[in-house]
Design an enzyme around this catalytic site. Structure first.
Site, mmCIF file in Angstrom:
data_model
loop_
_atom_site.group_PDB
_atom_site.id
_atom_site.type_symbol
_atom_site.label_atom_id
_atom_site.label_comp_id
_atom_site.label_asym_id
_atom_site.label_seq_id
_atom_site.Cartn_x
_atom_site.Cartn_y
_atom_site.Cartn_z
ATOM 1 N N ARG A 77 -13.754 -1.420 2.356
ATOM 2 C CA ARG A 77 -13.681 -1.047 0.925
ATOM 3 C C ARG A 77 -13.605 -2.300 0.055
ATOM 4 O O ARG A 77 -14.090 -2.314 -1.058
ATOM 5 C CB ARG A 77 -12.427 -0.195 0.677
ATOM 6 C CG ARG A 77 -12.468 1.213 1.200
ATOM 7 C CD ARG A 77 -11.284 1.978 0.679
ATOM 8 N NE ARG A 77 -11.085 1.646 -0.724
ATOM 9 C CZ ARG A 77 -9.893 1.509 -1.295
ATOM 10 N NH1 ARG A 77 -8.799 1.666 -0.594
ATOM 11 N NH2 ARG A 77 -9.788 1.208 -2.577
ATOM 12 N N LYS A 93 -13.969 -7.313 -6.392
ATOM 13 C CA LYS A 93 -14.036 -5.830 -6.392
ATOM 14 C C LYS A 93 -13.359 -5.273 -7.636
ATOM 15 O O LYS A 93 -13.895 -4.403 -8.310
ATOM 16 C CB LYS A 93 -13.320 -5.293 -5.159
ATOM 17 C CG LYS A 93 -13.003 -3.797 -5.206
ATOM 18 C CD LYS A 93 -12.311 -3.288 -3.968
ATOM 19 C CE LYS A 93 -10.829 -3.468 -3.979
ATOM 20 N NZ LYS A 93 -10.068 -2.436 -4.701
ATOM 21 N N ASN A 94 -12.195 -5.812 -7.977
ATOM 22 C CA ASN A 94 -11.413 -5.222 -9.070
ATOM 23 C C ASN A 94 -11.929 -5.616 -10.447
ATOM 24 O O ASN A 94 -11.423 -5.118 -11.457
ATOM 25 C CB ASN A 94 -9.941 -5.551 -8.898
ATOM 26 C CG ASN A 94 -9.359 -4.830 -7.683
ATOM 27 O OD1 ASN A 94 -10.012 -3.940 -7.113
ATOM 28 N ND2 ASN A 94 -8.176 -5.212 -7.268
ATOM 29 N N ASP A 150 -1.554 -7.796 -4.406
ATOM 30 C CA ASP A 150 -2.667 -7.619 -3.469
ATOM 31 C C ASP A 150 -2.724 -8.725 -2.424
ATOM 32 O O ASP A 150 -3.524 -8.648 -1.490
ATOM 33 C CB ASP A 150 -4.011 -7.567 -4.221
ATOM 34 C CG ASP A 150 -4.114 -6.301 -5.049
ATOM 35 O OD1 ASP A 150 -5.009 -6.238 -5.909
ATOM 36 O OD2 ASP A 150 -3.282 -5.402 -4.858
ATOM 37 N N ARG A 185 0.933 6.206 -7.917
ATOM 38 C CA ARG A 185 -0.218 5.832 -8.759
ATOM 39 C C ARG A 185 -0.377 6.752 -9.978
ATOM 40 O O ARG A 185 -1.403 7.401 -10.161
ATOM 41 C CB ARG A 185 -1.504 5.803 -7.935
ATOM 42 C CG ARG A 185 -1.413 5.098 -6.610
ATOM 43 C CD ARG A 185 -1.095 3.613 -6.678
ATOM 44 N NE ARG A 185 -2.078 2.803 -7.343
ATOM 45 C CZ ARG A 185 -3.128 2.251 -6.732
ATOM 46 N NH1 ARG A 185 -3.328 2.474 -5.470
ATOM 47 N NH2 ARG A 185 -3.985 1.515 -7.407
ATOM 48 N N CYS A 202 -1.520 7.301 -3.194
ATOM 49 C CA CYS A 202 -2.114 6.759 -1.960
ATOM 50 C C CYS A 202 -0.973 6.159 -1.151
ATOM 51 O O CYS A 202 0.191 6.265 -1.532
ATOM 52 C CB CYS A 202 -3.174 5.725 -2.306
ATOM 53 S SG CYS A 202 -2.486 4.302 -3.132
HETATM 54 C C1 EPZ Z 1 -5.218 -2.317 -9.987
HETATM 55 O O1 EPZ Z 1 -4.766 -1.014 -9.709
HETATM 56 C C2 EPZ Z 1 -5.937 -2.790 -8.734
HETATM 57 N N1 EPZ Z 1 -7.059 -1.890 -8.434
HETATM 58 C C3 EPZ Z 1 -4.973 -2.797 -7.542
HETATM 59 O O2 EPZ Z 1 -5.672 -3.341 -6.430
HETATM 60 C C4 EPZ Z 1 -3.808 -3.727 -7.891
HETATM 61 O O3 EPZ Z 1 -2.880 -3.723 -6.823
HETATM 62 C C5 EPZ Z 1 -3.133 -3.226 -9.180
HETATM 63 O O4 EPZ Z 1 -4.100 -3.184 -10.241
HETATM 64 C C6 EPZ Z 1 -1.985 -4.124 -9.610
HETATM 65 O O5 EPZ Z 1 -2.460 -5.436 -9.790
HETATM 66 C C7 EPZ Z 1 -8.206 -2.002 -9.141
HETATM 67 O O6 EPZ Z 1 -8.313 -2.815 -10.056
HETATM 68 C C8 EPZ Z 1 -9.336 -1.103 -8.731
HETATM 69 P P1 EPZ Z 1 -1.678 -0.592 -12.156
HETATM 70 P P2 EPZ Z 1 -4.159 -0.113 -10.918
HETATM 71 O O7 EPZ Z 1 -2.049 0.511 -13.062
HETATM 72 O O8 EPZ Z 1 -4.738 -0.536 -12.209
HETATM 73 C C9 EPZ Z 1 2.367 1.792 -12.454
HETATM 74 C C10 EPZ Z 1 -6.428 -3.454 -4.221
HETATM 75 O O9 EPZ Z 1 -5.856 -3.589 -3.140
HETATM 76 N N2 EPZ Z 1 1.632 2.644 -13.400
HETATM 77 O O10 EPZ Z 1 -1.716 -1.997 -12.670
HETATM 78 O O11 EPZ Z 1 -4.279 1.293 -10.511
HETATM 79 C C11 EPZ Z 1 1.821 1.945 -11.031
HETATM 80 O O12 EPZ Z 1 2.452 3.052 -10.396
HETATM 81 C C12 EPZ Z 1 -5.867 -2.516 -5.267
HETATM 82 O O13 EPZ Z 1 -7.488 -4.058 -4.551
HETATM 83 C C13 EPZ Z 1 2.341 3.598 -14.128
HETATM 84 O O14 EPZ Z 1 3.549 3.740 -13.981
HETATM 85 O O15 EPZ Z 1 -2.636 -0.535 -10.867
HETATM 86 C C14 EPZ Z 1 2.197 0.636 -10.399
HETATM 87 O O16 EPZ Z 1 3.545 0.706 -9.993
HETATM 88 C C15 EPZ Z 1 -4.600 -1.820 -4.797
HETATM 89 N N3 EPZ Z 1 1.647 4.380 -15.000
HETATM 90 C C16 EPZ Z 1 2.075 -0.363 -11.552
HETATM 91 O O17 EPZ Z 1 2.126 0.412 -12.743
HETATM 92 C C17 EPZ Z 1 0.297 4.236 -15.213
HETATM 93 O O18 EPZ Z 1 -0.276 4.962 -16.048
HETATM 94 C C18 EPZ Z 1 0.802 -1.174 -11.560
HETATM 95 O O19 EPZ Z 1 -0.278 -0.264 -11.491
HETATM 96 C C19 EPZ Z 1 -0.393 3.251 -14.464
HETATM 97 C C20 EPZ Z 1 0.291 2.469 -13.564
#
Ligand code: EPZ
Length: 420
Positions: free
Chosen positions: A398, A22-23, A306, A120, A115
């Site tokens: 999802r 999915k990701n 995850d 996020r 969420c």
């Molecule tokens: C991706 O989300 C995945 N989703 C998530 O999977 C996964 O948990 C996550 O990466 C971490 O591996 C998809 O790919 C669709 P991040 P993403 O930006 O990219 C902080 C699932 O269950 N952050 O890597 O949105 C954020 O708050 C989902 O399949 C900032 O601070 O996650 C978090 O603490 C859930 N500023 C950390 O970084 C930003 O601009 C990692 O978030 C962006 C993120």
């Protein structure tokens, strides 16, 4: 609203085929916006998030055709603004910003809300766009990025919890059509980023270093259509491996990319689970006894957040104390209260959950919350004595393709019931 009704205590046996990731699919579908030519993506899982991304691309003006595991997209002419409601409903759709900025020099989407697992934020995405020369405006719930000229830059995308996966995807996609060279420092190294880079390079992009913390993108004038087969879902594979261990069964997981799962395999083996590799397959069964084990989630190639909830469910069965520490998201312990309803003994101490394992679980009605917490509740129900009803399983639909059917094929007594 659908629920799963699970009669636990049946060891799972047999073979399960892992679906596409999915990701990986979501950013790759967004990347088709970078060209006016047709693209074909194969090995796509039948998930509500994928259908949703298709609706968003259609809304933007692309022709989208989803048939079985193949998605065809032709974004001949597109508009630069995502529909407020559509984008707001699925956080993963933030990854349309980069392609829109790259193709049209302008992107306007609704600010993705937080969420259940955390705030996020998207500050790192926007920092990357600004490094390419974009001007960012945030007003009335929308975020807009606009650039007269998109030029190569050197953004550092490391945040408080390491890098950002979709932030890296977004900046990488925008940079493919920028003038000059972009070097992303502290880029996310997840396999899904490598898969996206492979697709972009098949479209004529010039990306090197994907999968490492330093990714170099040399901008080109335009990209052409391409075909791509998506990598298997390492988190689904981890979920089924843990299901085999929790039910004391033996499961052959087909199409699992063990090379994407070193941290998970290492943890499972430390917990007394036997993981054998046979070519592209993985055979998983519980060893003589489960052992308590500590887990800390980290950016790739550390233990994936995850798969944190699923590992916690396993640790409820392992005699002794296991400490599960969540370092990526602020509140990814929604499954704890529900696991305790099934008889688990878990205390939350700040970023850690202290699991006192070894007591048998007993079935009860529980509530799904986020996608992976829901998976952990299904796993616990499979191991629990008696019947467990997991409500609100739209969360599961999802991210898991036909989870109940795949589990039934392994011998699980699980039925989908319509609760409405
Ligand atoms: C991706 O989300 C995945 N989703 C998530 O999977 C996964 O948990 C996550 O990466 C971490 O591996 C998809 O790919 C669709 P991040 P993403 O930006 O990219 C902080 C699932 O269950 N952050 O890597 O949105 C954020 O708050 C989902 O399949 C900032 O601070 O996650 C978090 O603490 C859930 N500023 C950390 O970084 C930003 O601009 C990692 O978030 C962006 C993120």
């Amino acid at each position: 609203m659908d629920s799963f009704l699970i009669k636990g205590g049946v060891p799972l046996h047999g073979t399960v085929e892992i679906s596409g990731a999915k990701n990986a699919v979501l950013p790759i579908m967004a990347a088709t916006l970078l060209t006016s030519e047709p693209c074909v993506i194969r090995g796509v899982p039948n998930l509500s998030d994928v259908k949703f991304m298709g609706q968003i691309l259609t809304w933007l003006g692309a022709q989208v055709n989803i048939e079985g595991d193949t998605v065809q997209v032709r974004a001949k002419k597109i508009k630069g603004q995502g529909d407020y409601d559509l984008v707001r409903k699925m956080r993963g759709s933030i990854c349309i910003m980069g392609p829109l900025l790259g193709r049209l020099r302008k992107a306007r989407v609704s600010l993705p809300g937080g969420c259940v697992i955390g705030a996020r934020p998207i500050n790192l995405h926007l920092k990357g766009f600004e490094a390419l020369g974009a001007k960012i405006t945030i007003q009335s719930g929308y975020v807009e990025a606009e650039a007269k000229r998109l030029t190569g830059g050197t953004p550092f995308l490391g945040g408080r919890a390491g890098s950002t996966v979709l932030g890296t995807a977004n900046v990488m996609m925008a940079a493919t059509l920028a003038d000059g060279v972009t070097v992303i420092e502290s880029a996310a190294c997840e396999p899904e980023i490598v898969d996206l880079a492979d697709f972009l390079n098949a479209m004529g992009a010039k990306i090197q270093g994907a999968g490492s913390p330093t990714v170099t993108i040399t901008g080109v004038k335009e990209l052409h259509g391409a075909e791509h087969h998506v990598i298997p879902d390492r988190i689904e594979a981890a979920t089924f491996a843990i299901a085999a261990a929790m039910t004391n069964g033996e499961v052959t997981i087909k199409r699992a990319r063990a090379d994407h799962m070193h941290a998970v395999i290492d943890k499972l083996q430390e917990a007394g689970v036997i993981v054998e590799r046979k070519g592209a397959d993985m055979i998983v069964r519980r060893g003589s006894r489960l052992k308590s084990s500590d887990v800390t989630t980290l950016p790739y190639s550390g233990y994936p957040t995850d798969a944190q909830a699923q590992m916690m469910a396993l640790m409820t069965l392992a005699p002794g104390i296991s400490i599960i520490t969540e370092r990526i998201f602020e509140s990814r312990f929604m499954h704890v209260s529900e696991l305790t309803r099934l008889g688990a003994d878990i205390q939350i101490e700040g970023p850690s959950a202290i699991v006192k394992g070894g007591r048998p679980l007993s079935g009860a009605p529980v509530m799904a919350s986020d996608l992976r917490a829901s998976a952990a509740l299904v796993l616990a129900g499979l191991a629990a004595k008696g019947t467990t009803q997991v409500n609100r399983i739209y969360h599961l639909d999802r991210g898991y393709e036909q989870m109940d059917a795949k589990l039934r094929k392994l011998g699980a007594r699980i039925q989908r019931v319509d609760e409405s």
